[in-house]
Design a protein around this motif. Structure first.
Motif: not given
Length: 302
Positions: A99, A103-104, A126, A227, A246, A249-250
Motif C-alpha cells: 500500500p 500510493e507513491s 495492492i 500508511l 510514509s 509522502s503523507s
C-alpha cells in the motif's frame, strides 16, 4: 534440413502414431512418413522403431526430439520477440505493490506506461508484502514492488529501488523532544501508535527493546499498515514507529517530527521482485527499466 520436418517429427513422437500425427497436422500419412525418412537420411540413422501399431523412439530419436523441441521453442519465441519489436511495447503486465509503495509509485508508473506503451494493458494489485511475494512466486503477478524480507528465494530476481528507514516520529511538543539526550529507556515511558503485532516491523521493534533489557513499547493504537500511521500519530499525539517514506509522502509530512535514534532506527530496502523466467520476456524486461527510471525520479530527493 526443413524446419517443417522437425515439427512433423515432434508430433509423430508425441502421438506415437503416424495416423494420429497426420490427423493433428491435417496431412496425409505418406507425407509424414516421407518427412521422417528425410530426417533419417540426413542423420544417417533410425528415429523410430515399430512397436505393434505404435512407434517407439530410438536413442537417436529421443535425442532428436529433445533438440527439435528446443529449436521449435526458440523459433516461436523469436517470432514473438520480433513481432513485439515491430508492434511496439504492448501486451499485458500485472504489477503489485504494498500500500505505501503503491500510493507513491503507481500514479507515476501508470502515466509513464500510457506515454511509453499505449498498447499495454496494465493490471495493478495492492496487497501486503507477504501476499505479493507469494503471488509472484506462483506466477499470479508478473512483478511486485515491496519492502524486502529475507531470505529471497533463488528463483526470484531482485532489483533495488530505494533504501527506506523505519523510525520514531511524533507531533511537535511531545515531552521527549525537550530532553537534551534521548536514551532507549526514555521511549518506554510513553504510549505508542504501532504496526500490528504480527508484522515484521513490530517484531523488529520489540526485539530491539527486549535485547537491551527493556520492556516492549506500550501500544495504545495498533494499525495494520504504516500508511495510516502518520495521521494517527498526529491526531493522538503519541509516539509512532513508521516508515520514513510514509512520513514524507503523507499530508502530515510537515507536521510530524522524526526522532532519530541509532538503536531504534533501522533500514529496509524497497525493491522490485520478479521470477527469473519472467524477465526473459521483452515486455516485462522493458517494464522493469521503466519502473526503475520512474522510481529514481520520484525518490531522488528522499
Amino acid at each position: 534440413m526443413d524446419i517443417r520436418d522437425l515439427r512433423y517429427f515432434c508430433v509423430a513422437a508425441e502421438t506415437g502414431h503416424l495416423g494420429l500425427a497426420a490427423q493433428v497436422l491435417h496431412l496425409t500419412q505418406p507425407a509424414i512418413t516421407k518427412s521422417i525418412r528425410r530426417l533419417e537420411a540426413e542423420i544417417g540413422g533410425r528415429l523410430f522403431v515399430p512397436d505393434g501399431r505404435r512407434l517407439q523412439l530410438t536413442p537417436a530419436g529421443k535425442l532428436m526430439l529433445e533438440r527439435a523441441q528446443s529449436v521449435d521453442q526458440a523459433l516461436r519465441q523469436a517470432i514473438t520477440d520480433v513481432r513485439q519489436e515491430v508492434e511496439g511495447f504492448s501486451g499485458r503486465l500485472s504489477l503489485g505493490a504494498s500500500p505505501l509503495v503503491a500510493e507513491s509509485l503507481f500514479p507515476a508508473i501508470a502515466s509513464a506506461m500510457r506515454r511509453e506503451a499505449p498498447g499495454l494493458i496494465l493490471e495493478l494489485s495492492i496487497k501486503g508484502s507477504d501476499a505479493l511475494r507469494a503471488d509472484v512466486l506462483a506466477g499470479r503477478v508478473d512483478m511486485a514492488v515491496i519492502p524486502l524480507q529475507p531470505p529471497t528465494p533463488p528463483e526470484l530476481c531482485v532489483v533495488p529501488l530505494l533504501d527506506d528507514y523505519l523510525t520514531v516520529a511524533c507531533a511537535p511538543g511531545h515531552p521527549l523532544l525537550a530532553l537534551p539526550r534521548i536514551e532507549l529507556a526514555d521511549f518506554c515511558q510513553f504510549d505508542w501508535v504501532l504496526p500490528s503485532a504480527h508484522t515484521l516491523v513490530r517484531r523488529r521493534l520489540d526485539a530491539i527493546f527486549l535485547s537491551n533489557g527493556h520492556p516492549v513499547p506500550k501500544c495504545r493504537i495498533e494499525v495494520n499498515s504504516v500508511l495510516g500511521a502518520p495521521g494517527l500519530i498526529w491526531s493522538s499525539k503519541l509516539l509512532g514507529f513508521t516508515s520514513r517514506l510514509s512520513l514524507h509522502s503523507s499530508r502530515f509530512a510537515n507536521r510530524l517530527q522524526e526522532i532519530p535514534h541509532e538503536q531504534v532506527q533501522s533500514a529496509r530496502r524497497i525493491a522490485l521482485i520478479a521470477r527469473q523466467a519472467t524477465l526473459k520476456d521483452p515486455i516485462r524486461s522493458n517494464a522493469v527499466n521503466l519502473i526503475q527510471s520512474e522510481a529514481a525520479a520520484i525518490f531522488q530527493d528522499f
